[in-house]
Design a protein around this motif. Structure first.
Motif, PDB file in Angstrom:
ATOM      1  N   GLY A   1       0.798  -1.214   0.000  1.00  0.00           N
ATOM      2  CA  GLY A   1       0.000   0.000   0.000  1.00  0.00           C
ATOM      3  C   GLY A   1       0.832   1.265   0.000  1.00  0.00           C
ATOM      4  O   GLY A   1       0.337   2.344   0.363  1.00  0.00           O
ATOM      5  N   MET A   2       2.095   1.165  -0.421  1.00  0.00           N
ATOM      6  CA  MET A   2       3.008   2.307  -0.445  1.00  0.00           C
ATOM      7  C   MET A   2       3.247   2.779  -1.871  1.00  0.00           C
ATOM      8  O   MET A   2       3.283   1.973  -2.797  1.00  0.00           O
ATOM      9  N   PRO A   3       3.470   4.082  -2.068  1.00  0.00           N
ATOM     10  CA  PRO A   3       3.941   4.545  -3.369  1.00  0.00           C
ATOM     11  C   PRO A   3       5.363   4.071  -3.611  1.00  0.00           C
ATOM     12  O   PRO A   3       6.091   3.717  -2.671  1.00  0.00           O
ATOM     13  N   ALA A   4       5.761   4.062  -4.876  1.00  0.00           N
ATOM     14  CA  ALA A   4       7.099   3.602  -5.243  1.00  0.00           C
ATOM     15  C   ALA A   4       7.712   4.532  -6.280  1.00  0.00           C
ATOM     16  O   ALA A   4       7.025   5.049  -7.160  1.00  0.00           O
ATOM     17  N   ILE A   5       9.017   4.720  -6.157  1.00  0.00           N
ATOM     18  CA  ILE A   5       9.805   5.496  -7.108  1.00  0.00           C
ATOM     19  C   ILE A   5      10.891   4.573  -7.642  1.00  0.00           C
ATOM     20  O   ILE A   5      11.583   3.893  -6.873  1.00  0.00           O
ATOM     21  N   GLY A   6      11.044   4.530  -8.955  1.00  0.00           N
ATOM     22  CA  GLY A   6      12.083   3.714  -9.573  1.00  0.00           C
ATOM     23  C   GLY A   6      13.324   4.529  -9.875  1.00  0.00           C
ATOM     24  O   GLY A   6      13.302   5.765  -9.844  1.00  0.00           O
ATOM     25  N   VAL A   7      14.423   3.818 -10.156  1.00  0.00           N
ATOM     26  CA  VAL A   7      15.661   4.468 -10.602  1.00  0.00           C
ATOM     27  C   VAL A   7      16.094   3.833 -11.912  1.00  0.00           C
ATOM     28  O   VAL A   7      15.931   2.622 -12.110  1.00  0.00           O
ATOM     29  N   SER A   8      16.655   4.644 -12.790  1.00  0.00           N
ATOM     30  CA  SER A   8      16.960   4.173 -14.142  1.00  0.00           C
ATOM     31  C   SER A   8      18.326   3.525 -14.264  1.00  0.00           C
ATOM     32  O   SER A   8      18.648   2.959 -15.305  1.00  0.00           O
ATOM     33  N   TRP A   9      19.166   3.606 -13.207  1.00  0.00           N
ATOM     34  CA  TRP A   9      20.542   3.131 -13.319  1.00  0.00           C
ATOM     35  C   TRP A   9      20.731   1.686 -12.846  1.00  0.00           C
ATOM     36  O   TRP A   9      21.853   1.190 -12.775  1.00  0.00           O
ATOM     37  N   GLY A  10      19.643   0.998 -12.507  1.00  0.00           N
ATOM     38  CA  GLY A  10      19.752  -0.348 -11.960  1.00  0.00           C
ATOM     39  C   GLY A  10      19.562  -1.444 -12.981  1.00  0.00           C
ATOM     40  O   GLY A  10      19.962  -1.310 -14.140  1.00  0.00           O
ATOM     41  N   TYR A  11      18.888  -2.523 -12.570  1.00  0.00           N
ATOM     42  CA  TYR A  11      18.900  -3.762 -13.335  1.00  0.00           C
ATOM     43  C   TYR A  11      17.620  -4.050 -14.111  1.00  0.00           C
ATOM     44  O   TYR A  11      17.579  -5.019 -14.871  1.00  0.00           O
ATOM     45  N   HIS A  12      16.564  -3.263 -13.937  1.00  0.00           N
ATOM     46  CA  HIS A  12      15.359  -3.402 -14.758  1.00  0.00           C
ATOM     47  C   HIS A  12      15.108  -2.100 -15.507  1.00  0.00           C
ATOM     48  O   HIS A  12      15.405  -1.019 -15.004  1.00  0.00           O
ATOM     49  N   ARG A  13      14.542  -2.212 -16.683  1.00  0.00           N
ATOM     50  CA  ARG A  13      14.341  -1.051 -17.549  1.00  0.00           C
ATOM     51  C   ARG A  13      13.309  -0.082 -16.969  1.00  0.00           C
ATOM     52  O   ARG A  13      12.335  -0.513 -16.327  1.00  0.00           O
ATOM     53  N   PRO A  14      13.484   1.204 -17.247  1.00  0.00           N
ATOM     54  CA  PRO A  14      12.513   2.188 -16.757  1.00  0.00           C
ATOM     55  C   PRO A  14      11.082   1.912 -17.188  1.00  0.00           C
ATOM     56  O   PRO A  14      10.147   2.098 -16.408  1.00  0.00           O
ATOM     57  N   ASP A  15      10.889   1.436 -18.430  1.00  0.00           N
ATOM     58  CA  ASP A  15       9.518   1.173 -18.870  1.00  0.00           C
ATOM     59  C   ASP A  15       8.891   0.033 -18.083  1.00  0.00           C
ATOM     60  O   ASP A  15       7.682   0.041 -17.801  1.00  0.00           O
ATOM     61  N   ALA A  16       9.711  -0.953 -17.690  1.00  0.00           N
ATOM     62  CA  ALA A  16       9.196  -2.050 -16.875  1.00  0.00           C
ATOM     63  C   ALA A  16       8.831  -1.561 -15.476  1.00  0.00           C
ATOM     64  O   ALA A  16       7.829  -2.002 -14.896  1.00  0.00           O
TER      65      ALA A  16
ATOM     66  N   VAL B   1      10.323   7.603 -12.284  1.00  0.00           N
ATOM     67  CA  VAL B   1      11.609   6.933 -12.417  1.00  0.00           C
ATOM     68  C   VAL B   1      12.694   8.002 -12.487  1.00  0.00           C
ATOM     69  O   VAL B   1      12.680   8.859 -13.379  1.00  0.00           O
ATOM     70  N   LEU B   2      13.631   7.950 -11.547  1.00  0.00           N
ATOM     71  CA  LEU B   2      14.682   8.957 -11.450  1.00  0.00           C
ATOM     72  C   LEU B   2      15.859   8.608 -12.357  1.00  0.00           C
ATOM     73  O   LEU B   2      16.209   7.441 -12.519  1.00  0.00           O
ATOM     74  N   ASP B   3      16.493   9.649 -12.906  1.00  0.00           N
ATOM     75  CA  ASP B   3      17.716   9.468 -13.689  1.00  0.00           C
ATOM     76  C   ASP B   3      18.959   9.807 -12.886  1.00  0.00           C
ATOM     77  O   ASP B   3      20.081   9.563 -13.345  1.00  0.00           O
ATOM     78  N   ALA B   4      18.779  10.406 -11.702  1.00  0.00           N
ATOM     79  CA  ALA B   4      19.905  10.752 -10.834  1.00  0.00           C
ATOM     80  C   ALA B   4      19.386  10.904  -9.416  1.00  0.00           C
ATOM     81  O   ALA B   4      18.221  11.249  -9.200  1.00  0.00           O
ATOM     82  N   PHE B   5      20.247  10.646  -8.420  1.00  0.00           N
ATOM     83  CA  PHE B   5      19.824  10.792  -7.035  1.00  0.00           C
ATOM     84  C   PHE B   5      19.405  12.218  -6.707  1.00  0.00           C
ATOM     85  O   PHE B   5      18.558  12.443  -5.842  1.00  0.00           O
TER      86      PHE B   5
END
Length: 223
Positions: free
Chosen positions: A181-196, A205-209
């Motif tokens: 039940g929490m919101p989520a923010i993704g990061v683009s520099w990891g192991y799964h694609r931003p679109d996923a 989805v963040l491109d930088a901290f």
């Protein structure tokens, strides 16, 4: 009085660039059971799962004893690699943790597929041991995307799910947050694609901290 907020971080692929250690340790794991290693992107796609589940997903045709042997070989190899070379933090991670940690209205947490021993090693080595109010690890919970880690973090900190957010690089992180039940923010520099990540439910989805400040302000309002 304004309710305290909780920012929960994944570790591998979000805070720490551990991909070389992971691939090298998985190579040792597959060598131990005389199986060919999958492509690098396939190996990295399971990062975030607990180790046993990750090995089972990569070796679905292996019997349980083989999977257990591969798991033990991975642990041994990763420990040796970790002792010889520290996986680096991603650029901006240390500064972001320091800035958020200095805020009276924000608590920091971790939800990781690492063991407690592995997490404590990396936190101590990077001087981050005192940064987190809650550290949830694979030793104590079902694998992501089960929400157990996040539910425990909320209970431990006393923060409501609407006042918390999960930051991660995999769909497992995003799905875990949604299940809690929490919101989520993704990061683009990891192991799964931003679109996923977006398809899994990441609100951003963040491109930088450095982009996290604005993302939190959008989520909770400027403070």
């Amino acid at each position: 009085m304004t309710a305290r907020k909780l920012v929960v971080f994944d570790v591998d692929g979000t805070l720490v660039d551990s991909q070389d250690h992971i691939v090298a340790a998985m190579t040792a794991a597959f060598d131990a059971v005389s199986r060919p290693l999958p492509a690098r992107e396939v190996v990295l796609s399971i990062v975030g799962l607990s180790l046993g589940q990750a090995i089972a997903r990569l070796l679905p045709d292996c019997a349980t004893p083989e999977q257990e042997a591969a798991t033990q070989a991975y642990k041994t190899a990763f420990g040796q690699l970790r002792a010889g070379h520290l996986s680096p933090l991603f650029p901006g991670a240390a500064d972001m943790l320091a800035a958020l940690g200095a805020r009276d209205d924000v608590l920091l947490g971790i939800a990781t597929g690492k063991s407690r021993r592995g997490l404590m090693h990396i936190l101590e080595a990077h001087g981050l041991s005192g940064c987190f109010a809650s550290c949830q690890v694979a030793d104590d919970h079902p694998s992501k995307p089960h929400p157990s880690m996040l539910l425990a973090a909320l209970a431990e900190t006393g923060v409501d799910a609407r006042d918390a957010v999960m930051l991660g690089d995999t769909t497992y992180d995003i799905e875990m947050a949604r299940a809690a039940g929490m919101p989520a923010i993704g990061v683009s520099w990891g192991y799964h694609r931003p679109d996923a990540l977006r398809a899994a439910g990441a609100g951003r989805v963040l491109d930088a901290f450095g982009d996290l400040h604005a993302a939190l302000a959008d989520l909770w309002g400027a403070s």
